[in-house]
Scaffold this active site. Sequence first.
Site, PDB file in Angstrom:
ATOM      1  N   ASP A  98      -6.478  11.510 -12.715  1.00 32.69           N
ATOM      2  CA  ASP A  98      -5.847  12.804 -12.483  1.00 32.69           C
ATOM      3  C   ASP A  98      -6.473  13.857 -13.381  1.00 32.69           C
ATOM      4  O   ASP A  98      -6.614  13.648 -14.597  1.00 32.69           O
ATOM      5  CB  ASP A  98      -4.344  12.750 -12.778  1.00 32.69           C
ATOM      6  CG  ASP A  98      -3.564  11.976 -11.744  1.00 32.69           C
ATOM      7  OD1 ASP A  98      -3.917  12.049 -10.554  1.00 32.69           O
ATOM      8  OD2 ASP A  98      -2.587  11.304 -12.127  1.00 32.69           O
ATOM      9  N   ARG A 151      -2.248   0.610  -7.907  1.00 35.41           N
ATOM     10  CA  ARG A 151      -3.621   1.069  -7.699  1.00 35.41           C
ATOM     11  C   ARG A 151      -4.583   0.528  -8.750  1.00 35.41           C
ATOM     12  O   ARG A 151      -4.218   0.366  -9.905  1.00 35.41           O
ATOM     13  CB  ARG A 151      -3.691   2.584  -7.643  1.00 35.41           C
ATOM     14  CG  ARG A 151      -2.858   3.312  -8.638  1.00 35.41           C
ATOM     15  CD  ARG A 151      -2.480   4.678  -8.054  1.00 35.41           C
ATOM     16  NE  ARG A 151      -1.519   5.414  -8.810  1.00 35.41           N
ATOM     17  CZ  ARG A 151      -0.206   5.355  -8.633  1.00 35.41           C
ATOM     18  NH1 ARG A 151       0.322   4.544  -7.761  1.00 35.41           N
ATOM     19  NH2 ARG A 151       0.598   6.104  -9.341  1.00 35.41           N
ATOM     20  N   ASP A 205      -6.411   5.203 -11.038  1.00 38.73           N
ATOM     21  CA  ASP A 205      -5.814   6.500 -10.736  1.00 38.73           C
ATOM     22  C   ASP A 205      -6.387   7.482 -11.747  1.00 38.73           C
ATOM     23  O   ASP A 205      -6.206   7.308 -12.953  1.00 38.73           O
ATOM     24  CB  ASP A 205      -4.290   6.409 -10.860  1.00 38.73           C
ATOM     25  CG  ASP A 205      -3.583   7.673 -10.410  1.00 38.73           C
ATOM     26  OD1 ASP A 205      -4.149   8.432  -9.604  1.00 38.73           O
ATOM     27  OD2 ASP A 205      -2.449   7.894 -10.863  1.00 38.73           O
ATOM     28  N   ARG A 264      -9.852   1.906  -4.942  1.00 34.65           N
ATOM     29  CA  ARG A 264      -8.577   2.601  -4.782  1.00 34.65           C
ATOM     30  C   ARG A 264      -8.201   2.667  -3.301  1.00 34.65           C
ATOM     31  O   ARG A 264      -8.980   3.134  -2.479  1.00 34.65           O
ATOM     32  CB  ARG A 264      -8.682   4.013  -5.362  1.00 34.65           C
ATOM     33  CG  ARG A 264      -7.504   4.936  -5.056  1.00 34.65           C
ATOM     34  CD  ARG A 264      -6.286   4.621  -5.915  1.00 34.65           C
ATOM     35  NE  ARG A 264      -5.126   5.384  -5.530  1.00 34.65           N
ATOM     36  CZ  ARG A 264      -4.681   6.465  -6.150  1.00 34.65           C
ATOM     37  NH1 ARG A 264      -5.317   6.945  -7.180  1.00 34.65           N
ATOM     38  NH2 ARG A 264      -3.582   7.055  -5.739  1.00 34.65           N
TER      39      ARG A 264
END
Length: 179
Positions: free
Chosen positions: A115, A110, A113, A101
């Site tokens: 989250d 990317r 990712d 990343r």
Amino acid sequence: MDVPPPVEIDGEPEPDSLVIVALGCNDKGSWKDCREALEAALARFRCEGVDVVARSAWWASAAWPDPTDPPFLNGVVLVRTAHEPHALMATLGRIEDAFGRQRSTANAPRTLDLDLIAYGRLSGDLDGLILPHPRAHDRLFVMGPLAEIAPDWIDPVSGRSAAELAETAGVGRDARPAM
């Protein structure tokens, strides 16, 4: 390739204790494709002390906010971990780094990712970590996959279920399960 069905590993998780992580990729990096990169990331979770309890299918969507970037593959997992929220965020960052990343500009393509969408019923600003994720409720590429595996999860801020939020999400309206 067929879409893998959502996997329920340990029975029905308790909605109020769900730890929810969203995954995304639109730069395959050294992997064959984004699907392979995301599967490899999931395999890495366990060795980092993060056990996947359930997972959605992978969802495809145009990149956001710039649809000229490569399209995304996204999914959501429910996890069990002993990590506290900040330690879990650090763990997710280490996994992203291991997958190459690069943090150049906001919303750039990317390789991975990750989250943290929700950590149980925690809500608010926890020393710079805002939970639940402040924009997840309006992203179909998050709420759609979450509604597959936990449709009755209630957003602690709005009081609305994942299924309801998937219906009204305004960002990523083209998101669909990938074939």
